[in-house]
Design a protein around this motif. Sequence first.
Motif, mmCIF file in Angstrom:
data_model
loop_
_atom_site.group_PDB
_atom_site.id
_atom_site.type_symbol
_atom_site.label_atom_id
_atom_site.label_comp_id
_atom_site.label_asym_id
_atom_site.label_seq_id
_atom_site.Cartn_x
_atom_site.Cartn_y
_atom_site.Cartn_z
ATOM 1 N N LEU A 272 0.819 -1.210 0.000
ATOM 2 C CA LEU A 272 0.000 0.000 0.000
ATOM 3 C C LEU A 272 0.855 1.262 0.000
ATOM 4 N N GLY A 273 2.163 1.094 0.227
ATOM 5 C CA GLY A 273 3.061 2.242 0.224
ATOM 6 C C GLY A 273 3.720 2.522 1.555
ATOM 7 N N PHE A 274 3.528 1.634 2.553
ATOM 8 C CA PHE A 274 4.153 1.816 3.852
ATOM 9 C C PHE A 274 5.522 1.131 3.869
ATOM 10 N N SER A 275 6.458 1.697 4.634
ATOM 11 C CA SER A 275 7.756 1.056 4.792
ATOM 12 C C SER A 275 7.654 -0.113 5.758
ATOM 13 N N ARG A 276 8.773 -0.849 5.915
ATOM 14 C CA ARG A 276 8.722 -2.127 6.629
ATOM 15 C C ARG A 276 8.228 -2.002 8.069
ATOM 16 N N THR A 277 8.791 -1.078 8.845
ATOM 17 C CA THR A 277 8.422 -0.977 10.262
ATOM 18 C C THR A 277 6.966 -0.561 10.458
ATOM 19 N N PRO A 278 6.489 0.513 9.804
ATOM 20 C CA PRO A 278 5.059 0.838 9.940
ATOM 21 C C PRO A 278 4.142 -0.274 9.424
ATOM 22 N N ALA A 279 4.564 -0.979 8.364
ATOM 23 C CA ALA A 279 3.728 -2.054 7.813
ATOM 24 C C ALA A 279 3.534 -3.170 8.823
ATOM 25 N N ASN A 280 4.620 -3.554 9.511
ATOM 26 C CA ASN A 280 4.505 -4.600 10.534
ATOM 27 C C ASN A 280 3.630 -4.150 11.690
ATOM 28 N N ALA A 281 3.764 -2.879 12.076
ATOM 29 C CA ALA A 281 2.937 -2.365 13.167
ATOM 30 C C ALA A 281 1.463 -2.300 12.762
ATOM 31 N N LEU A 282 1.189 -1.800 11.556
ATOM 32 C CA LEU A 282 -0.189 -1.692 11.092
ATOM 33 C C LEU A 282 -0.826 -3.064 10.889
#
Length: 450
Positions: A272-282
């Motif tokens: 969706l356009g998120f980087s790795r760390t925010p993607a794992n958190a989301l």
Amino acid sequence: MTVLPLLFLGLSVFQLDRMNLASALTAGFQTAIHIDQSTVNAGNQLMFAGIVLLEIPSNMLLQRIGPRIYMGAQVLIFGLIATLQCLVKNRAGFLVIKSFLGLAEAGYIPGGVYTLSTWYTKRELAKRVAIFFFGMFGGNALSPILASGILKLDGRRGLSGWQWLFLIEGVFTMFVGILLLIFLPASPEQPKPLFPKGLIRISSREGILLQQRIATESPKKIYRSQHLSISPRIVWKTLCHWRRWPHLLATSLVFSTWSPLTTYTPTIVMSLGFSRTPANALASVGPFISLPIVFLFAVFSDRTNARGLAVFLAIICYLITLIVLRTTEAHVGKWSRWGLWTVVNSFAIGYHPVHNTWLQLNCEGPEDRSVSMALWVMSAITGLMYGSQYFQADDKPFYHRGLVIMIGVVSAGAALVLLQEGIYWLWNQRARASNAQEEDQTKYKRLYVP
């Protein structure tokens, strides 16, 4: 304060060791060991196949050894294997380690659920089973968050982030296994843990009172030993109990959809356009929301005793979220897409603990219940095994074809739940008519819990 928290903790690390592959994929694990998505799916299938293969033998062994030793030793062993994942170098090593991880994990879930059933009455069981499964679903929620921190160790001491992930979570799992070995009581008839005093002391008198509570629900009001030798004849008899087959088929179909969600949700969020760390958190938000949803269905099941209705409503809620996701995803922005995937993950397992309780309440005696739990988990894991193929590389990034397949199998699962309800209702109608004409109470036909 002893049995349930320890079993919960064991299931949490059980799920962490299965789930951390999803976060490792966001950290370049796939590229580092030179595998493609089909190999990732195959590895998951081999892991689930190992669980299915040893599920019943593991439960039979549990009955002989008792949970006091068996449950802790099992967590210790699969924790060691999970730790060794940090040494994987290639495709062959990946497939081998996933196979051994599945073999080592076989039996923990039915063993944990069965152990709970030896301590609690039927009216108390659904909420406790739900809390136990919080370990799995909570592990699913915590895994991306823990991974987002651990993966920042990338490059420390010459290890990649994914190697640190497998190493740290695997060592923690072994620590939990030691806790279970030391502190877990066996059963109301053997309440002492291996450690002399334990976390909570249960006196001999209290053990007798616990046995009397369980005995009040047996037809003859007699407490039966909860840890008995299970013969192949009992296994075959339970397997041939055709009136409970819809339970197993529905579990396999609906639970199969959880496999692609747990494996690919972090990478879907990244797309969706998120980087790795925010993607794992989301990716962890949906699993966290699933915890109160699971508990609410469990409370509804216990308070109304409408076990089949609770399962059906939970599956229908999940089905609605899948349909909404598939029909609207292409027409909304990235945050709305993330919200849709989050809602799907929130309802993906709301039916699971209440379905387990429904099956348990329709078992006869500890032997039947033990084998039935093993068969139930085998059905669920078999579903995860073939469900691993729902999301294919040519269907990236949002797996529209895979979602259509998931909608179909969840619909079939809901229909099987209705069939199960109908079988129980019809049997009870006939059994009541027969019992009304029968003078010998020992020949009364048992009634099922619909």
